[in-house]
Scaffold this active site. Sequence first.
Site, short mmCIF file in Angstrom:
data_model
loop_
_atom_site.label_atom_id
_atom_site.label_comp_id
_atom_site.label_asym_id
_atom_site.label_seq_id
_atom_site.Cartn_x
_atom_site.Cartn_y
_atom_site.Cartn_z
N ARG A 1 0.82 -1.22 0.00
CA ARG A 1 0.00 0.00 0.00
C ARG A 1 0.85 1.26 0.00
O ARG A 1 0.53 2.22 -0.72
CB ARG A 1 -0.96 0.02 1.19
CG ARG A 1 -2.11 -0.96 1.05
CD ARG A 1 -2.97 -0.99 2.29
NE ARG A 1 -2.14 -1.33 3.44
CZ ARG A 1 -2.28 -0.82 4.66
NH1 ARG A 1 -3.22 0.06 4.92
NH2 ARG A 1 -1.50 -1.18 5.64
N ASN B 1 -6.35 -2.15 2.75
CA ASN B 1 -6.38 -3.60 2.93
C ASN B 1 -7.81 -4.02 3.18
O ASN B 1 -8.60 -3.27 3.76
CB ASN B 1 -5.53 -4.02 4.12
CG ASN B 1 -4.05 -4.05 3.83
OD1 ASN B 1 -3.62 -4.06 2.69
ND2 ASN B 1 -3.25 -4.03 4.88
#
Length: 100
Positions: free
Chosen positions: A25, A43
Amino acid sequence: MESSESMLETRLVRVRGTVQGMGYRDACVEHARALGISGWVRNRMDGSVEAMLQGSTEQVAEMCEWLEDGMPTALVEEMEIADIAPPFPRFNGFEQLPTV
């Protein structure tokens, strides 16, 4: 002349595989900002990563390629890409959101 909304593309991308716990990320945020993409990444509780991408057709296509192959430590097994039709919310910048 096209409206700015019709030149803007928005896609929701779900990436499955080994994509959590390796800085995926953070790298996604960095790459999206470098490309000028707006939106977010987060997530999912099922182990996948979800990203909302907004930009030109070329920017979004390049970001989708990166999501699939751009991080050597990630093992992407599957990507789902959904086009979001206008009207859609306009995003300012690119950020990480909490896990859902």
